[in-house]
Design a protein around this motif. Structure first.
Motif, mmCIF file in Angstrom:
data_model
loop_
_atom_site.group_PDB
_atom_site.id
_atom_site.type_symbol
_atom_site.label_atom_id
_atom_site.label_comp_id
_atom_site.label_asym_id
_atom_site.label_seq_id
_atom_site.Cartn_x
_atom_site.Cartn_y
_atom_site.Cartn_z
ATOM 1 N N LEU A 52 93.184 -69.488 -112.433
ATOM 2 C CA LEU A 52 93.485 -70.511 -113.451
ATOM 3 C C LEU A 52 93.361 -71.727 -112.767
ATOM 4 O O LEU A 52 92.916 -72.690 -113.345
ATOM 5 C CB LEU A 52 95.113 -70.186 -113.520
ATOM 6 N N ALA A 53 93.772 -72.093 -111.568
ATOM 7 C CA ALA A 53 93.538 -73.423 -110.990
ATOM 8 C C ALA A 53 92.219 -73.756 -110.777
ATOM 9 O O ALA A 53 91.971 -75.096 -111.242
ATOM 10 C CB ALA A 53 94.097 -73.317 -109.474
ATOM 11 N N LEU A 54 91.229 -73.014 -110.564
ATOM 12 C CA LEU A 54 89.859 -73.410 -110.391
ATOM 13 C C LEU A 54 89.325 -73.472 -111.847
ATOM 14 O O LEU A 54 88.486 -74.447 -112.412
ATOM 15 C CB LEU A 54 89.037 -72.360 -109.858
ATOM 16 N N SER A 64 87.650 -77.401 -115.994
ATOM 17 C CA SER A 64 87.593 -78.157 -117.304
ATOM 18 C C SER A 64 88.067 -79.479 -117.328
ATOM 19 O O SER A 64 87.574 -80.429 -117.983
ATOM 20 C CB SER A 64 88.737 -77.262 -117.785
ATOM 21 N N LEU A 65 88.991 -79.889 -116.475
ATOM 22 C CA LEU A 65 89.183 -81.283 -116.157
ATOM 23 C C LEU A 65 87.904 -82.163 -115.790
ATOM 24 O O LEU A 65 87.583 -83.461 -116.280
ATOM 25 C CB LEU A 65 90.379 -81.696 -115.517
ATOM 26 N N GLU A 94 96.643 -85.871 -113.190
ATOM 27 C CA GLU A 94 96.621 -84.611 -114.273
ATOM 28 C C GLU A 94 96.292 -83.260 -113.687
ATOM 29 O O GLU A 94 97.365 -82.405 -114.112
ATOM 30 C CB GLU A 94 95.749 -84.970 -115.245
ATOM 31 N N ARG A 95 95.534 -83.168 -112.849
ATOM 32 C CA ARG A 95 95.425 -81.765 -112.159
ATOM 33 C C ARG A 95 96.577 -81.402 -111.405
ATOM 34 O O ARG A 95 96.833 -80.237 -111.480
ATOM 35 C CB ARG A 95 94.154 -81.863 -111.362
ATOM 36 N N LEU A 137 99.266 -80.274 -113.742
ATOM 37 C CA LEU A 137 99.158 -79.079 -114.486
ATOM 38 C C LEU A 137 99.086 -77.777 -113.303
ATOM 39 O O LEU A 137 99.604 -76.800 -113.792
ATOM 40 C CB LEU A 137 97.630 -78.975 -115.050
ATOM 41 N N LEU A 138 98.903 -77.908 -112.080
ATOM 42 C CA LEU A 138 98.808 -76.884 -111.288
ATOM 43 C C LEU A 138 100.347 -76.623 -110.696
ATOM 44 O O LEU A 138 100.458 -75.252 -110.441
ATOM 45 C CB LEU A 138 98.080 -77.321 -109.914
ATOM 46 N N THR A 139 100.938 -77.714 -110.681
ATOM 47 C CA THR A 139 102.510 -77.608 -110.432
ATOM 48 C C THR A 139 103.124 -76.783 -111.652
ATOM 49 O O THR A 139 104.003 -75.905 -111.314
ATOM 50 C CB THR A 139 103.226 -78.951 -110.407
#
Length: 481
Positions: free
Chosen positions: A54-56, A61-62, A185-186, A189-191
């Motif tokens: 999901l992180a990848l 996507s970003l 932003e990334r 989202l990852l947090t």
């Protein structure tokens, strides 16, 4: 060397009679722990893989979103280019993004055609920051690269060579955007994603813990029933067992019933054999009295040997079959000692004074008759040879461990007599009644419980000191069902 009568009965076995306690292997992890550890490893590994995937996906996507936005800005700039009659270029209107007008905002654009260069106001005095660089992409293809501005900010660069009608040569259009917002932003989202997966991990782990407890509950119930059977051998495994455990429970009950039947028959045979052998031997001894002295002495000696052998093997058979049925009953060693002291005082009315020193936590794990048999033989031995004092002590060494000590103030055991006493069933003094079996039986019974019997000199009273030491034999209690 002393020639006093030994402070042991005629049936003394070796001076030191250690019986090695069984080597109990270290208990492995429980099934519960194995299941929980396995589930924890599996869940953590699976969720780490999910987080990585999901992180990848989020990062890609970003990145695509920023690239599409930069491509849109490039197309907007191309659409705003106006070509004059002399081939001069100009930008009819500024792009709608206000960051292009704020100096050093991190968002910049530049259009180069030959020596003509048009720049955004945000570049201010950075004339060569976005100078065109060789692009190895096909004509018209959007090229993406990265660089840093003088402030150390990472920039995402999108550039394209555009060919417009009425314009000689390529128009090189470059747009740059600060990646700080993308990185923030990334990270956000990852947090959030990591926190959600961690919460899911905890919920799943609690669920697995609950399911393991529910699944293993019948095993805990079975363990509790087995513990009850150690204290009450006639009990059997009962209750509604799961389909997987029912065959085991039925087979275990069948084995217990079969063993109980065998032990009962063995006890009966032992009793019958005792009566069947003692009567003929007594008749032979009586008839031998009518013979001449030489023959009488030979026959009586052989009858005595036969009686000792019969008593020895019958006593051993009784001890084995008796203790085989009860291995988990907790017997108060102090109470048993007091009962035996009362019996010995009645038996030896003019005998020694018996002193008791028994702790309240002294507990024997096994058959009470076996304990009485062992202590009875040791006390009887001490009372026969004591000058005036006998001391019996019982101490708990650790949870469910026990040390029993019988000491007296008799003459003790001389060195040469100790060697003779090591002969099993040997009698060092025929003037004292006995069959040469007392300590032999004690040793056999002690070994059934993993215990040891040692004989040495008493430092307190000066006579013989007999010590019985038993290790802990009761396993940890079962978990509540």
């Amino acid at each position: 060397m002393s020639t006093a009568p030994p402070n042991v009965p005629p049936d003394v076995p070796p001076t030191a009679l250690p019986t090695a306690a069984p080597n109990v292997p270290k208990a492995p992890h429980s099934m519960r722990m194995r299941l929980l550890i396995g589930a924890t490893i599996w869940l953590s590994g699976s969720l780490l893989v999910v987080f990585g995937v999901l992180a990848l996906s989020v990062s890609q996507s970003l990145e695509r979103t920023v690239q599409r936005q930069l491509g849109f800005e490039v197309d907007s700039l191309v659409a705003a280019v106006d070509i004059g009659d002399g081939g001069d270029i100009a930008v009819e209107y500024e792009p709608p993004n206000p960051l292009f007008s704020r100096p050093y905002s991190g968002w910049y654009w530049q259009i180069r055609h030959g020596d003509t260069v048009l720049r955004s106001r945000s570049l201010w005095d950075w004339d060569d920051l976005l100078d065109a660089r060789p692009s190895h992409t096909p004509k018209g293809t959007l090229h993406i690269r990265r660089m840093q501005d003088p402030y150390g900010r990472e920039l995402q660069i999108a550039e394209r060579d555009v060919y417009l009608p009425g314009l000689k040569g390529a128009l090189h259009v470059t747009v740059a955007a600060d990646r700080s917002e993308l990185i923030r932003e990334r990270s956000t989202l990852l947090t959030v994603l990591g926190g959600a997966l961690l919460l899911l991990f905890l919920v799943l782990l609690l669920t697995v813990h609950f399911l393991v407890s529910i699944t293993l509950r019948p095993l805990y119930t079975l363990q509790n029933q087995l513990e009850l059977m150690r204290e009450t051998p006639e009990k059997r495994l009962g209750g509604a067992q799961p389909r997987e455990l029912a065959p085991l429970s039925n087979a275990f009950n069948a084995v217990l019933d079969h063993d109980a039947d065998l032990i009962s028959k063995a006890r009966t045979h032992v009793g019958n054999l005792a009566h069947g052998l003692k009567t003929p031997l007594s008749i032979l001894a009586t008839q031998a009295e009518t013979l001449d002295p030489a023959q009488r002495e030979i026959i009586l000696r052989e009858v005595s040997i036969m009686k000792r052998l019969v008593e020895r093997h019958l006593a051993r058979a009784r001890s084995v079959t008796g203790s085989a049925t009860i291995r988990g009953v907790r017997v108060d060693a102090g109470r048993a000692s007091r009962r035996l002291a009362t019996t010995m005082n009645a038996l030896y009315r003019e005998g020694p004074q018996i002193t008791l020193d028994c702790g309240n936590d002294a507990v024997f794990i096994g058959d009470e008759d076996d304990l009485m048999e062992m202590l009875g033989n040791l006390l009887d031995n001490a009372c026969k040879w004591a000058a005036g004092q006998v001391r019996l002590s019982a101490r708990a060494t650790r949870p469910d461990g026990l040390v029993l000590t019988v000491e007296d103030d008799g003459p003790g055991l001389a060195g040469d007599e100790a060697e003779s006493a090591r002969q099993r069933g040997a009698r060092l003094d025929d003037t004292v009644a006995g069959h040469g079996l007392g300590l032999d039986i004690v040793q056999d019974l002690a070994s059934l419980y993993g215990g040891t019997l040692t004989l040495d000199r008493s430092f307190l009273l000066g006579g013989l000191r007999a010590e019985l030491r038993f290790p802990a034999m009761v396993p940890p209690p079962a978990r509540p069902a």
